[in-house]
Design a protein around this motif. Structure first.
Motif, PDB file in Angstrom:
ATOM      1  N   TYR A  71      52.714   6.695 -30.289  1.00 56.96           N
ATOM      2  CA  TYR A  71      51.772   7.484 -31.103  1.00 56.96           C
ATOM      3  C   TYR A  71      51.479   6.732 -32.402  1.00 56.96           C
ATOM      4  N   ASN A  72      52.564   6.280 -33.054  1.00 52.36           N
ATOM      5  CA  ASN A  72      52.380   5.556 -34.320  1.00 52.36           C
ATOM      6  C   ASN A  72      51.570   4.275 -34.112  1.00 52.36           C
ATOM      7  N   ASP A  73      51.752   3.631 -32.960  1.00 53.98           N
ATOM      8  CA  ASP A  73      50.971   2.416 -32.658  1.00 53.98           C
ATOM      9  C   ASP A  73      49.476   2.727 -32.583  1.00 53.98           C
ATOM     10  N   ARG A  74      49.137   3.877 -31.982  1.00 52.11           N
ATOM     11  CA  ARG A  74      47.723   4.243 -31.880  1.00 52.11           C
ATOM     12  C   ARG A  74      47.140   4.402 -33.288  1.00 52.11           C
ATOM     13  N   ARG A  75      47.901   5.061 -34.113  1.00 49.92           N
ATOM     14  CA  ARG A  75      47.416   5.287 -35.481  1.00 49.92           C
ATOM     15  C   ARG A  75      47.229   3.948 -36.201  1.00 49.92           C
ATOM     16  N   LYS A  76      48.177   3.051 -35.982  1.00 47.83           N
ATOM     17  CA  LYS A  76      48.113   1.729 -36.614  1.00 47.83           C
ATOM     18  C   LYS A  76      46.856   0.981 -36.152  1.00 47.83           C
ATOM     19  N   SER A  77      46.558   1.059 -34.855  1.00 49.85           N
ATOM     20  CA  SER A  77      45.356   0.391 -34.335  1.00 49.85           C
ATOM     21  C   SER A  77      44.109   0.871 -35.073  1.00 49.85           C
ATOM     22  N   CYS A  78      44.028   2.192 -35.276  1.00 53.25           N
ATOM     23  CA  CYS A  78      42.862   2.754 -35.977  1.00 53.25           C
ATOM     24  C   CYS A  78      42.810   2.201 -37.403  1.00 53.25           C
ATOM     25  N   GLU A  79      43.974   2.117 -38.020  1.00 56.22           N
ATOM     26  CA  GLU A  79      44.015   1.598 -39.402  1.00 56.22           C
ATOM     27  C   GLU A  79      43.618   0.121 -39.457  1.00 56.22           C
ATOM     28  N   ASN A  80      43.996  -0.626 -38.412  1.00 51.85           N
ATOM     29  CA  ASN A  80      43.603  -2.041 -38.373  1.00 51.85           C
ATOM     30  C   ASN A  80      42.077  -2.166 -38.349  1.00 51.85           C
ATOM     31  N   VAL A  81      41.443  -1.315 -37.561  1.00 47.82           N
ATOM     32  CA  VAL A  81      39.976  -1.384 -37.470  1.00 47.82           C
ATOM     33  C   VAL A  81      39.353  -0.971 -38.811  1.00 47.82           C
ATOM     34  N   VAL A  82      39.941   0.037 -39.446  1.00 46.42           N
ATOM     35  CA  VAL A  82      39.426   0.458 -40.762  1.00 46.42           C
ATOM     36  C   VAL A  82      39.533  -0.707 -41.757  1.00 46.42           C
ATOM     37  N   ALA A  83      40.647  -1.434 -41.693  1.00 46.89           N
ATOM     38  CA  ALA A  83      40.820  -2.572 -42.617  1.00 46.89           C
ATOM     39  C   ALA A  83      39.727  -3.617 -42.384  1.00 46.89           C
ATOM     40  N   ALA A  84      39.407  -3.891 -41.112  1.00 42.60           N
ATOM     41  CA  ALA A  84      38.354  -4.865 -40.792  1.00 42.60           C
ATOM     42  C   ALA A  84      36.991  -4.359 -41.288  1.00 42.60           C
ATOM     43  N   LEU A  85      36.758  -3.063 -41.147  1.00 45.55           N
ATOM     44  CA  LEU A  85      35.476  -2.487 -41.598  1.00 45.55           C
ATOM     45  C   LEU A  85      35.348  -2.569 -43.121  1.00 45.55           C
TER      46      LEU A  85
END
Ligand code: GLA
Length: 386
Positions: free
Chosen positions: A221-235
């Motif tokens: 679950y935490n990994d999924r959240r991290k993935s979303c945060e990674n994309v936000v960082a790129a954006l």
């Protein structure tokens, strides 16, 4: 759940005196999965299954807690820095710490609690437990000064700080704010919400529990959240002039433009989240129009996204979804965090019995275990019983 069930154990396991009784429900969610921590919308409702606790201050700094279902007893000092090891007791320890941060002068107490919301089934048994104790501590030690929203956030902080799950706010919100017969459309960014009468004439909501437990899924679950945060960082990197806090702030073109900057896996996760954002809005419109066929179709699309892009399904849940489709069920999908637990199904009254018979027979034949079926009633949130 019967009050007597909790009271008789409370009396037996402590000093024979009675205390106050509180209850908090689990939840369902029609649509909007893994959108809460992405600043999106969710559509939950509290259900007629939850946690009930009896609690009585004991004049010390010690908590003596008894889990009736697990037949397990744990004692800890409320000021202890580490807290208990037993996972169920950590929720109680955690909510004590979070309520103290909100100014509640928590003292020691005896408590016994039980639940009829199945554990690890995606119905938020842990949020029910947190909300139940938040409500009880606020009443017993805080003159009810802590607001409902602060209790919601205290429950979420308990998960983050003491239980290792970086969850969103949907579950605690639904458990605290639930109302009979009403779903709630919550904007997880602004915290604005609206009650939504839900009485789909001619349909039933059925939960089919795969009995695959998802209790060990917190790191995924935490990994999924991290993935979303990674994309936000790129954006954020790509669009320094825009305010981008969560994936809520991104559109499809923006997402496409950072494709080369994020991993393929993170991209898939974001594709699901943006799709779910669109689906929640479509479902709101469809519900307003009483168009349950569209609601159902969106539920199937969500299942597909959760299975293929977000990858939080499992073989058993996908199979349950297939059986629903074969039976002409209007909508079906994984509910909650995933990795096991329940599917939620919107079923026409006339197909209900046949679907249940069929899903039981097929699932048993394939996996050698019987799925559990729950007919849920949308019910009231956290409350004092007596
Ligand atoms: C769990 C979490 C929620 C939410 C759902 C998925 O239930 O506790 O915050 O993220 O998963 O929608």
């Amino acid at each position: 759940m019967e009050i007597e069930h909790v009271r008789s154990r409370f009396i037996k396991h402590f000093d024979g005196k009675t205390g106050n009784i509180y209850a908090s429900p689990g939840r369902i969610n029609i649509i909007g999965e893994h959108t809460d921590y992405n600043g999106g919308f969710v559509f939950p409702g509290a259900i007629d299954k939850g946690i009930m606790c009896e609690i009585r201050p004991n004049g010390t700094n010690k908590v003596m807690a008894y889990s009736i279902d697990l037949k397990d007893r744990v004692e800890f000092d409320i000021n202890d820095e580490k807290g208990p090891k037993a996972s169920w007791a950590r929720y109680i320890y955690g909510i004590i710490q979070e309520m103290k941060k909100l100014g509640v002068d928590v003292k020691g107490f005896n408590t016994a609690f039980a639940g009829d919301v199945p554990l690890g089934a995606g119905l938020s048994s842990s949020a029910a437990l947190e909300s139940c104790f938040a409500f009880a501590l606020n009443d017993l030690f805080g003159d009810n000064k802590v607001s409902k929203w602060d209790m919601v956030l205290a429950g979420q902080a308990t998960e983050h700080n003491y239980c290792g799950v970086n969850c969103g706010i949907m579950d605690q919100f639904a458990s605290v704010f639930g109302q009979e017969g009403k779903l709630m459309r919550l904007d997880c960014r602004s915290h604005e919400f609206e009650y939504f009468p839900f009485d789909p004439k001619g349909y039933k909501l059925v939960l089919v529990d795969s009995v695959v437990k998802h209790e060990l899924a917190s790191s995924a679950y935490n990994d999924r959240r991290k993935s979303c945060e990674n994309v936000v960082a790129a954006l954020k990197n790509k669009y320094p002039d825009k305010t981008i806090e969560t994936l809520r702030d991104a559109d499809w073109d923006m997402l496409e433009s950072v494709k080369a900057d994020v991993s393929e896996e993170d991209m898939k996760r974001a594709v699901y989240v943006l799709g779910e954002k669109d689906r929640v809005l479509a479902v709101c419109e469809a519900l307003n129009a009483g168009d349950y066929e569209t609601v159902g179709q969106k539920m199937y699309e969500t299942h597909k996204g959760l299975s293929k892009d977000y990858e939080v399904s499992c073989e058993e849940l996908d199979y349950l979804n297939d059986i629903a489709k074969e039976n002409g069920v209007t909508g079906s999908r994984i509910m909650g965090g995933g990795f096991g637990g329940c599917t939620i199904n919107l079923v026409k009254d006339e197909l209900h019995d046949k679907f249940i018979e069929d899903v039981k027979a097929k699932y048993e034949a394939k996996y050698g275990k019987t799925p559990k079926i729950y007919d849920v009633v949308i019910s009231e949130g956290s409350r004092k019983i007596c």
